[in-house]
Design a protein around this motif. Structure first.
Motif, PDB file in Angstrom:
ATOM      1  N   GLY A  55       0.824  -1.194   0.000  1.00 19.88           N
ATOM      2  CA  GLY A  55       0.000   0.000   0.000  1.00 19.88           C
ATOM      3  C   GLY A  55       0.863   1.250   0.000  1.00 19.88           C
ATOM      4  O   GLY A  55       2.093   1.185  -0.013  1.00 19.88           O
ATOM      5  N   LYS A  78      -3.343   9.403   5.390  1.00 19.83           N
ATOM      6  CA  LYS A  78      -4.181   8.662   4.441  1.00 19.83           C
ATOM      7  C   LYS A  78      -3.398   7.450   3.959  1.00 19.83           C
ATOM      8  O   LYS A  78      -2.213   7.545   3.653  1.00 19.83           O
ATOM      9  CB  LYS A  78      -4.521   9.569   3.261  1.00 19.83           C
ATOM     10  CG  LYS A  78      -5.268   8.904   2.146  1.00 19.83           C
ATOM     11  CD  LYS A  78      -6.755   8.978   2.344  1.00 19.83           C
ATOM     12  CE  LYS A  78      -7.465   8.540   1.061  1.00 19.83           C
ATOM     13  NZ  LYS A  78      -8.253   7.393   1.232  1.00 19.83           N
ATOM     14  N   TRP A  80      -3.589   4.197   1.140  1.00 18.20           N
ATOM     15  CA  TRP A  80      -4.240   3.633  -0.044  1.00 18.20           C
ATOM     16  C   TRP A  80      -3.783   2.202  -0.224  1.00 18.20           C
ATOM     17  O   TRP A  80      -2.612   1.908  -0.054  1.00 18.20           O
ATOM     18  CB  TRP A  80      -3.847   4.398  -1.311  1.00 18.20           C
ATOM     19  CG  TRP A  80      -4.462   5.732  -1.437  1.00 18.20           C
ATOM     20  CD1 TRP A  80      -5.701   6.038  -1.935  1.00 18.20           C
ATOM     21  CD2 TRP A  80      -3.872   6.979  -1.084  1.00 18.20           C
ATOM     22  NE1 TRP A  80      -5.898   7.386  -1.903  1.00 18.20           N
ATOM     23  CE2 TRP A  80      -4.804   7.987  -1.387  1.00 18.20           C
ATOM     24  CE3 TRP A  80      -2.653   7.341  -0.528  1.00 18.20           C
ATOM     25  CZ2 TRP A  80      -4.542   9.333  -1.159  1.00 18.20           C
ATOM     26  CZ3 TRP A  80      -2.397   8.665  -0.290  1.00 18.20           C
ATOM     27  CH2 TRP A  80      -3.336   9.648  -0.606  1.00 18.20           C
ATOM     28  N   ARG A  82      -5.411  -2.064  -1.716  1.00 18.09           N
ATOM     29  CA  ARG A  82      -6.534  -2.927  -2.093  1.00 18.09           C
ATOM     30  C   ARG A  82      -6.320  -4.305  -1.471  1.00 18.09           C
ATOM     31  O   ARG A  82      -5.207  -4.800  -1.431  1.00 18.09           O
ATOM     32  CB  ARG A  82      -6.645  -3.045  -3.603  1.00 18.09           C
ATOM     33  CG  ARG A  82      -7.055  -1.752  -4.257  1.00 18.09           C
ATOM     34  CD  ARG A  82      -7.075  -1.830  -5.750  1.00 18.09           C
ATOM     35  NE  ARG A  82      -8.174  -2.627  -6.310  1.00 18.09           N
ATOM     36  CZ  ARG A  82      -9.435  -2.236  -6.366  1.00 18.09           C
ATOM     37  NH1 ARG A  82      -9.772  -1.066  -5.881  1.00 18.09           N
ATOM     38  NH2 ARG A  82     -10.353  -2.999  -6.903  1.00 18.09           N
ATOM     39  N   LYS A  89     -11.931  -7.680  -5.105  1.00 17.39           N
ATOM     40  CA  LYS A  89     -10.968  -6.641  -4.724  1.00 17.39           C
ATOM     41  C   LYS A  89     -11.712  -5.492  -4.054  1.00 17.39           C
ATOM     42  O   LYS A  89     -12.687  -4.975  -4.595  1.00 17.39           O
ATOM     43  CB  LYS A  89     -10.221  -6.117  -5.948  1.00 17.39           C
ATOM     44  CG  LYS A  89      -9.320  -7.136  -6.589  1.00 17.39           C
ATOM     45  CD  LYS A  89      -7.986  -7.170  -5.917  1.00 17.39           C
ATOM     46  CE  LYS A  89      -7.054  -8.098  -6.679  1.00 17.39           C
ATOM     47  NZ  LYS A  89      -5.844  -8.357  -5.977  1.00 17.39           N
ATOM     48  N   THR A  90     -11.252  -5.102  -2.881  1.00 18.13           N
ATOM     49  CA  THR A  90     -11.888  -4.049  -2.099  1.00 18.13           C
ATOM     50  C   THR A  90     -10.856  -2.997  -1.740  1.00 18.13           C
ATOM     51  O   THR A  90      -9.718  -3.329  -1.406  1.00 18.13           O
ATOM     52  CB  THR A  90     -12.477  -4.642  -0.791  1.00 18.13           C
ATOM     53  OG1 THR A  90     -13.348  -5.711  -1.124  1.00 18.13           O
ATOM     54  CG2 THR A  90     -13.229  -3.604  -0.004  1.00 18.13           C
ATOM     55  N   ASN A  91     -11.246  -1.729  -1.797  1.00 22.67           N
ATOM     56  CA  ASN A  91     -10.341  -0.661  -1.380  1.00 22.67           C
ATOM     57  C   ASN A  91     -10.080  -0.773   0.112  1.00 22.67           C
ATOM     58  O   ASN A  91     -10.995  -1.003   0.894  1.00 22.67           O
ATOM     59  CB  ASN A  91     -10.943   0.716  -1.687  1.00 22.67           C
ATOM     60  CG  ASN A  91     -10.889   1.039  -3.156  1.00 22.67           C
ATOM     61  OD1 ASN A  91     -10.034   0.539  -3.865  1.00 22.67           O
ATOM     62  ND2 ASN A  91     -11.810   1.843  -3.616  1.00 22.67           N
ATOM     63  N   ALA A  92      -8.825  -0.592   0.488  1.00 24.84           N
ATOM     64  CA  ALA A  92      -8.438  -0.610   1.900  1.00 24.84           C
ATOM     65  C   ALA A  92      -7.973   0.791   2.289  1.00 24.84           C
ATOM     66  O   ALA A  92      -6.956   0.965   2.938  1.00 24.84           O
ATOM     67  CB  ALA A  92      -7.337  -1.633   2.140  1.00 24.84           C
ATOM     68  N   ASP A  93      -8.723   1.800   1.856  1.00 29.29           N
ATOM     69  CA  ASP A  93      -8.356   3.186   2.155  1.00 29.29           C
ATOM     70  C   ASP A  93      -8.716   3.518   3.597  1.00 29.29           C
ATOM     71  O   ASP A  93      -9.805   3.181   4.070  1.00 29.29           O
ATOM     72  CB  ASP A  93      -9.090   4.148   1.226  1.00 29.29           C
ATOM     73  CG  ASP A  93      -8.723   3.939  -0.231  1.00 29.29           C
ATOM     74  OD1 ASP A  93      -7.715   3.253  -0.486  1.00 29.29           O
ATOM     75  OD2 ASP A  93      -9.432   4.457  -1.099  1.00 29.29           O
TER      76      ASP A  93
END
Length: 105
Positions: A55, A78, A80, A82, A89-93
């Protein structure tokens, strides 16, 4: 969800009179995902899901000198990345606000 990163940090003076700095930082890191997935047919049965991904971490902040070796810091960070959750696939923000003390030796 947790992340370990190696960030480069830069301090830019805002005010010499009050010894205030603007902080910027950026760097790569590893995102660690640990979750439990339940089966639709049997909610009591579950499996642990683990995943590690690369990330990006970035942040800004302001610090103020309180004493000779103690500084107060306000930060906005922040992350960023995934992850794969249930084969999707999912955002891991992640966004984090922080406040703390930094000790200088």
């Amino acid at each position: 969800l947790s992340m370990v990163s190696l960030a480069v940090q830069n301090f830019l003076p805002i005010s010499d009179k009050h010894d205030v700095n603007f902080i910027t930082r950026v760097g790569p890191g590893l995102i660690f995902y640990n979750g439990q997935e339940t089966y639709k047919t049997n909610p009591q049965r579950f499996v642990d899901a683990y995943e590690t991904r690369l990330g990006l971490f970035t942040g800004i902040g302001v610090d103020l000198k309180i004493s000779k070796s103690v500084r107060f810091e306000l930060t906005f960070d922040k992350t960023w990345g995934r992850i794969t959750e249930n084969k999707v696939k999912t955002n891991a923000d992640v966004v984090a606000l922080g406040a703390g003390l930094r000790f200088e030796l």
